[in-house]
Design a protein around this motif. Structure first.
Motif, PDB file in Angstrom:
ATOM      1  N   LEU A   1     109.503  58.715 101.768  1.00 36.34           N
ATOM      2  CA  LEU A   1     108.661  58.559 100.588  1.00 36.34           C
ATOM      3  C   LEU A   1     107.320  59.269 100.776  1.00 36.34           C
ATOM      4  O   LEU A   1     106.785  59.868  99.832  1.00 36.34           O
ATOM      5  N   ASN A   2     106.770  59.237 101.986  1.00 37.02           N
ATOM      6  CA  ASN A   2     105.538  59.971 102.254  1.00 37.02           C
ATOM      7  C   ASN A   2     105.746  61.476 102.110  1.00 37.02           C
ATOM      8  O   ASN A   2     104.882  62.187 101.588  1.00 37.02           O
ATOM      9  N   LEU A   3     106.893  61.968 102.564  1.00 38.47           N
ATOM     10  CA  LEU A   3     107.187  63.397 102.419  1.00 38.47           C
ATOM     11  C   LEU A   3     107.219  63.816 100.959  1.00 38.47           C
ATOM     12  O   LEU A   3     106.864  64.952 100.614  1.00 38.47           O
ATOM     13  N   ASP A   4     107.635  62.916 100.089  1.00 35.87           N
ATOM     14  CA  ASP A   4     107.753  63.269  98.674  1.00 35.87           C
ATOM     15  C   ASP A   4     106.400  63.513  98.021  1.00 35.87           C
ATOM     16  O   ASP A   4     106.337  64.086  96.927  1.00 35.87           O
ATOM     17  N   GLU A   5     105.325  63.088  98.660  1.00 34.80           N
ATOM     18  CA  GLU A   5     104.011  63.442  98.129  1.00 34.80           C
ATOM     19  C   GLU A   5     103.805  64.951  98.173  1.00 34.80           C
ATOM     20  O   GLU A   5     103.021  65.509  97.394  1.00 34.80           O
ATOM     21  N   ILE A   6     104.514  65.613  99.080  1.00 35.37           N
ATOM     22  CA  ILE A   6     104.419  67.075  99.193  1.00 35.37           C
ATOM     23  C   ILE A   6     105.552  67.749  98.435  1.00 35.37           C
ATOM     24  O   ILE A   6     105.339  68.555  97.535  1.00 35.37           O
ATOM     25  N   ARG A   7     106.783  67.414  98.774  1.00 34.53           N
ATOM     26  CA  ARG A   7     107.898  68.183  98.226  1.00 34.53           C
ATOM     27  C   ARG A   7     108.188  67.850  96.767  1.00 34.53           C
ATOM     28  O   ARG A   7     108.710  68.690  96.033  1.00 34.53           O
ATOM     29  N   ALA A   8     107.859  66.626  96.331  1.00 35.69           N
ATOM     30  CA  ALA A   8     108.137  66.254  94.946  1.00 35.69           C
ATOM     31  C   ALA A   8     106.873  66.101  94.114  1.00 35.69           C
ATOM     32  O   ALA A   8     106.950  65.738  92.944  1.00 35.69           O
ATOM     33  N   GLY A   9     105.695  66.357  94.708  1.00 33.62           N
ATOM     34  CA  GLY A   9     104.460  66.325  93.936  1.00 33.62           C
ATOM     35  C   GLY A   9     103.985  64.939  93.563  1.00 33.62           C
ATOM     36  O   GLY A   9     103.224  64.784  92.609  1.00 33.62           O
ATOM     37  N   ILE A  10     104.419  63.900  94.310  1.00 36.45           N
ATOM     38  CA  ILE A  10     103.974  62.538  94.014  1.00 36.45           C
ATOM     39  C   ILE A  10     102.491  62.408  94.371  1.00 36.45           C
ATOM     40  O   ILE A  10     102.070  62.850  95.443  1.00 36.45           O
ATOM     41  N   PRO A  11     101.675  61.821  93.505  1.00 34.33           N
ATOM     42  CA  PRO A  11     100.242  61.673  93.809  1.00 34.33           C
ATOM     43  C   PRO A  11     100.036  60.926  95.126  1.00 34.33           C
ATOM     44  O   PRO A  11     100.675  59.891  95.374  1.00 34.33           O
ATOM     45  N   PRO A  12      99.173  61.436  96.009  1.00 30.53           N
ATOM     46  CA  PRO A  12      98.955  60.771  97.302  1.00 30.53           C
ATOM     47  C   PRO A  12      98.302  59.411  97.131  1.00 30.53           C
ATOM     48  O   PRO A  12      97.571  59.177  96.183  1.00 30.53           O
ATOM     49  N   ARG A  13      98.586  58.510  98.063  1.00 33.72           N
ATOM     50  CA  ARG A  13      98.066  57.155  97.951  1.00 33.72           C
ATOM     51  C   ARG A  13      96.917  56.909  98.909  1.00 33.72           C
ATOM     52  O   ARG A  13      96.168  55.967  98.735  1.00 33.72           O
ATOM     53  N   ALA A  14      96.752  57.736  99.948  1.00 35.45           N
ATOM     54  CA  ALA A  14      95.733  57.476 100.957  1.00 35.45           C
ATOM     55  C   ALA A  14      95.097  58.784 101.394  1.00 35.45           C
ATOM     56  O   ALA A  14      95.633  59.864 101.164  1.00 35.45           O
ATOM     57  N   ALA A  15      93.922  58.637 102.021  1.00 38.06           N
ATOM     58  CA  ALA A  15      93.220  59.827 102.501  1.00 38.06           C
ATOM     59  C   ALA A  15      93.937  60.461 103.682  1.00 38.06           C
ATOM     60  O   ALA A  15      93.843  61.673 103.896  1.00 38.06           O
ATOM     61  N   THR A  16      94.668  59.677 104.463  1.00 35.65           N
ATOM     62  CA  THR A  16      95.421  60.229 105.592  1.00 35.65           C
ATOM     63  C   THR A  16      96.475  61.201 105.078  1.00 35.65           C
ATOM     64  O   THR A  16      97.225  60.864 104.151  1.00 35.65           O
ATOM     65  N   PRO A  17      96.550  62.411 105.635  1.00 37.69           N
ATOM     66  CA  PRO A  17      97.542  63.388 105.151  1.00 37.69           C
ATOM     67  C   PRO A  17      98.964  62.825 105.154  1.00 37.69           C
ATOM     68  O   PRO A  17      99.351  62.071 106.056  1.00 37.69           O
ATOM     69  N   ALA A  18      99.710  63.199 104.143  1.00 42.11           N
ATOM     70  CA  ALA A  18     101.068  62.665 103.979  1.00 42.11           C
ATOM     71  C   ALA A  18     101.953  62.962 105.179  1.00 42.11           C
ATOM     72  O   ALA A  18     102.746  62.113 105.607  1.00 42.11           O
ATOM     73  N   LEU A  19     101.848  64.167 105.738  1.00 39.53           N
ATOM     74  CA  LEU A  19     102.697  64.518 106.873  1.00 39.53           C
ATOM     75  C   LEU A  19     102.371  63.664 108.093  1.00 39.53           C
ATOM     76  O   LEU A  19     103.262  63.342 108.879  1.00 39.53           O
ATOM     77  N   ASN A  20     101.110  63.325 108.265  1.00 38.25           N
ATOM     78  CA  ASN A  20     100.741  62.453 109.383  1.00 38.25           C
ATOM     79  C   ASN A  20     101.318  61.051 109.198  1.00 38.25           C
ATOM     80  O   ASN A  20     101.812  60.420 110.142  1.00 38.25           O
TER      81      ASN A  20
END
Length: 647
Positions: free
Chosen positions: A438-457
């Motif tokens: 689900l965190n990866l989908d913030e990048i590949r599917a354009g889901i709005p990020p939920r936290a300041a920590t980078p999604a990949l981290n």
């Protein structure tokens, strides 16, 4: 070296080397071991090393190198193959001693947490424990009932077959009358207390000492594990055989341990099916009918969890071919929910490869997230009140529902549910793995990020937790592969993908996802071969598999194949699908349609507008493929500029 007269293992009575070797020969000749040379090699190695007095040499590294033939550079921390095979070996031994080996005088056991075997004397067939124990033996007798090893000052399994026999106490010396009365009272109190504890544990109402958690592997544990997560349960029943001879006329029986045509039997298929099902995280495989929990199928207290039984019939034909008929039943209502016949299967050649292909087809139909079992389980959860009443499994269903819609609101619901589930249960490995995706989908599917920590981290932290909790989970390794891929770590991507496929060669999702990653990394031939195998086993695949198929055809310049695969990507909310469809349309010369999909892509995933070069690099790590994609997207009007990779 000279052979000792007896062999002693921790917690076991002494056994002669000859008796141990006879016990080893019986196991190696059994159906459970003959169909798996790797397990036979491991068992032979650890037993002989113990007989030779080399217990200290029985480690993951030496087993891999000496028993499995791995290279001396083998790293047991990076490759879990020994842990995986040891788990399979323990299961095979349990099946053997519960069946064909029930009358054996000596049991070879591989305790959890160790590879050093124990040699345990077994009670003679037909003997029963005395109805009552002498007063002086009461503590040991009750300890045996509750799984308490008083002689060691600790606790052991409640299964007599999994621990040494209780020691026989020497007669107590004569004592004065008062002392005898005191001893009798003390033993009586202990007797009552231990009976109450045992009864309370059995009824689930009393656990004052936390014994339930200590008695790992006891009769209560499978019920607790299944009920705790609510994941569907399945029992594999004995496969029957009928028809002509089990091998073609004139076929020479294969030697013990060989993968010849004679190994392709009803029992061999049953064992492999059970083993394959146990490799899927979304299923709990019941060890036996005795482990089946009480089902509450109706009424106000109806459980939302599901349980199934899989049976099979192998029919041998006179021409050397065979047919396999499978039937899946719902244990709640007794209906057959799926059946299929695999016919015209021909023995000969590599029987193991034939079995793997057959079992992979079976798993694609029933064990995958989009298969029969999960569909039936979803329907039962819905009828019981929805995912909210299904515990952790309800969160799993919400996540997979999102992966059908790709709606941001569904993503948020799945993420919130799983975060609460792992906070409540820090051992929920599957929950951590799903959170990583689900965190990866913030990048590949354009889901709005939920936290300041980078999604990949965040994704990497979650999946590493999943792998640590479940080192033999193929699904967790597959998610680890995805995380490494989007982090641009080629070697780690390949290692995680290979590990996932080794842990579960029957999972067509893993096969397809690894194949797609290989294509994007420039290994097109091997990647396309995997995608073709997956498509053959399961024609109706999830959208990310269709994405991989489009990209593979696009990379080789096959416009017709790219367009055919893109026809399955009809959803408007799946950002990678829009990307693949735009590239396929451009390859076919349909630029108006391609530009429309690019516009939708940018609207869903703004990263393609703000940092297009970084996005291209994440999706297409191979420099040659990236150049081709970059040029085609520029032709379609996407504004490209140098940009630093984020996250």
């Amino acid at each position: 070296m000279p052979e000792s007269t007896t062999v002693e293992t921790p917690g076991a009575d002494a056994a002669s080397p000859d008796a141990v070797r006879r016990a080893l020969a019986h196991v190696l000749a059994s159906d459970e071991l003959r169909s798996s040379p790797q397990l036979a090699n491991i068992l032979r190695f650890v037993v002989e090393a113990t007989l030779d007095g080399r217990r200290e040499a029985i480690k993951g590294y030496t087993i891999a190198v000496e028993a499995l033939g791995r290279d001396p550079s083998f790293d047991p921390q990076a490759d879990p193959i020994v842990r995986v095979e040891a788990t399979r070996l323990r299961r095979a031994l349990e099946r053997y001693y519960a069946g064909a080996g029930a009358a054996d005088d000596l049991e070879i056991a591989i305790p959890r947490g160790s590879y050093v075997p124990h040699f345990l004397p077994r009670p003679a067939a037909g003997t029963l424990a005395p109805a009552t124990a002498p007063a002086e033996d009461a503590p040991e007798a009750l300890a045996d009932l509750a799984g308490v090893d008083l002689s060691q000052g600790g606790l052991s399994s409640g299964n007599p077959a999994e621990r040494p026999a209780a020691p026989v106490a020497a007669p107590l010396p004569a004592a004065p009358p008062r002392r005898r009365i005191g001893v009798g009272l003390a033993l009586g109190v202990l007797l009552v207390a231990m009976v109450l504890v045992a009864a309370g544990l059995a009824l689930g109402s009393l656990d004052p000492l936390g014994l339930r958690g200590v008695l790992a592997g006891s009769q209560w544990e499978p019920l607790e594990r299944a009920n705790r997560l609510g994941i569907p349960m399945i029992e594999v029943r004995d496969f029957e055989s009928t028809g002509g001879p089990a091998r073609p006329p004139g076929d020479t029986p294969a030697p013990a341990g060989a993968a010849g045509s004679g190994d392709f039997t009803a029992q061999a298929i049953e064992v492999r099916v059970r083993d394959a099902l146990a490799r899927f995280d979304l299923l709990d495989v019941l060890a036996s009918p005795d482990a089946r929990p009480a089902l509450r199928c109706s009424g106000e207290e109806a459980s939302p969890s599901s349980a199934f039984a899989l049976g099979g019939l192998v029919e041998n034909h006179d021409d050397g071919t065979l047919s396999v008929l499978l039937r899946l039943s719902d244990l709640c209502d007794g209906t057959i929910v799926w059946s299929r016949e695999f016919d015209s299967l021909r023995r000969g050649g590599d029987a193991t490869a034939l079995e793997i292909g057959l079992v992979r087809d079976i798993m694609a139909a029933i064990a995958e997230p989009y298969g029969v079992i999960q569909a039936r389980a979803r329907a039962r959860v819905t009828a019981a009140g929805g995912p909210a009443v299904a515990g952790p499994y309800g969160c799993v269903l919400i996540a997979y529902s999102y992966w059908r819609s790709y709606l941001p609101a569904d993503h948020e619901a799945a993420r919130d549910c799983l975060e609460k589930a792992v906070a409540a249960d820090r051992t929920f490995a599957l929950g951590y793995a799903l959170l990583a995706e689900l965190n990866l989908d913030e990048i590949r599917a354009g889901i709005p990020p939920r936290a300041a920590t980078p999604a990949l981290n965040r994704a990497l932290a979650a999946v590493e937790q999943a792998v640590e909790l479940a080192p033999t989970s193929a699904f967790a390794r597959r998610v680890l592969m995805d995380v490494h891929f989007f982090r641009g770590e080629r070697a780690a991507t390949l290692a995680a993908g290979a590990s996932a496929l080794e842990l579960n060669p029957y999972d067509v999702d893993i096969l397809a996802d690894f194949g797609g990653r290989l294509v994007a990394l420039g290994d097109r031939a091997r990647g396309e071969a995997m995608l073709a195998q997956a498509a053959h086993a399961a024609p109706g695949m999830p959208p990310w598999v269709d994405y991989h198929r489009v990209i593979a055809a696009y990379v080789r310049g096959d416009a017709a194949a790219a367009a055919a695969a893109a026809d399955h990507l009809m959803g408007e909310g799946y950002a990678p699908g829009l990307l693949a469809r735009a590239l396929a349309s451009h390859l076919a010369g349909e630029d108006d349609a391609a530009r429309a999909d690019v516009a939708k892509l940018v609207a869903i995933a703004p990263g393609w507008a703000s940092e297009p070069d970084a996005m291209i690099g994440r999706f297409f790590p191979d420099a040659g493929i990236a150049r081709k994609v970059r040029a085609d997207l520029a032709d379609l009007g996407l504004k490209l500029r140098d940009s630093a990779a984020a996250n």
